[in-house]
Design a protein around this motif. Structure first.
Motif, PDB file in Angstrom:
ATOM      1  N   THR A   1      -7.601   1.392  23.471  1.00 57.07           N
ATOM      2  CA  THR A   1      -7.552   2.672  24.253  1.00 57.07           C
ATOM      3  C   THR A   1      -6.599   3.664  23.218  1.00 57.07           C
TER       4      THR A   1
ATOM      5  N   ARG B   1      -7.968   0.984  30.325  1.00 52.40           N
ATOM      6  CA  ARG B   1      -8.282   0.426  28.957  1.00 52.40           C
ATOM      7  C   ARG B   1      -9.687   0.747  28.416  1.00 52.40           C
TER       8      ARG B   1
ATOM      9  N   GLU C   1     -10.053   3.708  27.221  1.00 48.10           N
ATOM     10  CA  GLU C   1     -10.375   5.134  27.238  1.00 48.10           C
ATOM     11  C   GLU C   1      -9.852   5.792  26.126  1.00 48.10           C
TER      12      GLU C   1
ATOM     13  N   VAL D   1      -3.324  -0.354  22.474  1.00 45.04           N
ATOM     14  CA  VAL D   1      -3.190   1.081  22.808  1.00 45.04           C
ATOM     15  C   VAL D   1      -2.727   1.520  21.400  1.00 45.04           C
TER      16      VAL D   1
END
Length: 329
Positions: A198, A41, A43, A167
């Motif tokens: 993310t 998470r 990244e 995300v």
């Protein structure tokens, strides 16, 4: 891996994405197969590979647009299953390479339309936040058809941010952009990282991946390698010194063989010498002394710096013939 039914880490526990043996076929054609990785998470995760490697199909699969034919996955902490598609799509966003905007509508009209499709709560507030995030507040009333490609990419990113995704999948977000527009997109990605989003980034720009990504994966139908850029350089290439002299050495073997921390040497295509070493701090002084003792006119001794592009070409591109005296890389 936990059972897919009932797997739910959508409240911030565990990785943002997990793929376990994931694969996708179209009849007899393999798009990608046996792909396994995790994305933390917050990244920025780079997904690299040549055309036809399966990158976009992987994004579409993880984004619930295509059903996998093998393996399993979780996205935003939710199991990737048909019954979970709506829940996953509520937590992610996909920005495709082509912006896909309505050119006769203004920026804010485009965003209002998509906010309605996404059933975004407080759409006016979400639109204002998205425009501010991509520095387009002053362009809100401008028709999308009059914008440069770089600005259209920003509008597309604003559209992806309307749902406040956990995300964000970015598929070639800087494709065709000039350096200034690409730099703007890079800054936006950095801002998203700072907000804890993310980012799953597919790109052909290797310097972009090296600059932005915490880790990268290289795909060519199957996953070839994964890790931090500096880690990949160390795994793919040996530590090397490049030696340049004014004139070629009469007896290079006599100079280099047996020196501390020097494992092998070979002639460089530029006319110098490449030495594989175990420790540059030990090897460089020893090589310098040996060259001075051999009366060589030394022009330079430097550690070889490999880029992510070098790693990519070593794994994906053609490999040149090796003529090493040992194993210099």
């Amino acid at each position: 891996m936990p059972s897919q039914r009932g797997t739910d880490n959508s409240h911030g526990v565990g990785p943002a994405i997990v793929a376990d043996g994931l694969g996708k076929r179209f009849g007899d054609r393999i798009a990608f197969e046996d792909v396994s990785f995790e994305v933390a998470r917050g990244e920025v995760f780079g997904f690299l590979g040549p055309n036809g490697a399966g990158k976009t199909t992987t994004v579409r699969t993880l984004g619930t647009l295509l059903a996998p034919t093998a393996g399993s996955a979780t996205v935003a902490g939710i199991a990737l299953t048909p019954e979970n598609g709506t829940r996953i799509r509520g937590r992610i966003a996909i920005m495709p390479e082509s912006p896909g905007l309505y050119e006769r509508l203004s920026v804010v009209e485009n965003l209002a339309y998509f906010a309605g499709l996404y059933e975004a709560p407080d759409p006016a507030e979400r639109i204002a936040d998205a425009l501010a995030s991509v520095n387009l507040t002053d362009r809100a009333a401008q028709l999308c058809g009059t914008l440069s490609k770089g600005l259209r990419q920003r509008v597309s990113l604003a559209r992806a941010l309307l749902g406040n995704p956990q995300v964000l999948f970015l598929d070639e977000p800087t494709s065709g952009l000039d350096p200034v527009a690409a730099h703007d997109v890079h800054e936006l990605i950095e801002q998203l990282r700072g907000r804890g989003v993310t980012v799953f980034l597919t790109t052909h720009r290797l310097e972009e991946a090296e600059r932005l990504c915490d880790r990268v994966a290289i795909l060519n139908t199957t996953l070839r390698i994964i890790g931090r850029p500096d880690e990949l350089r160390q795994r793919v290439f040996a530590t090397s010194l490049r030696v340049t002299t004014r004139q070629p050495l009469d007896r290079p073997d006599a100079v280099f063989i047996g020196l501390p921390a020097v494992q092998a040497w070979r002639e460089d295509e530029s006319g110098g010498y490449l030495l594989t070493v175990t420790d540059t701090a030990i090897a460089a002084p020893a090589v310098t002394r040996a060259l001075v003792a051999a009366c060589a006119d030394v022009l330079s001794i430097s550690e070889v710096a490999h880029s992510l592009e070098d790693v990519y070409l070593r794994l994906i591109g053609p490999r040149p013939a090796d003529t090493d005296r040992g194993a210099a890389s």
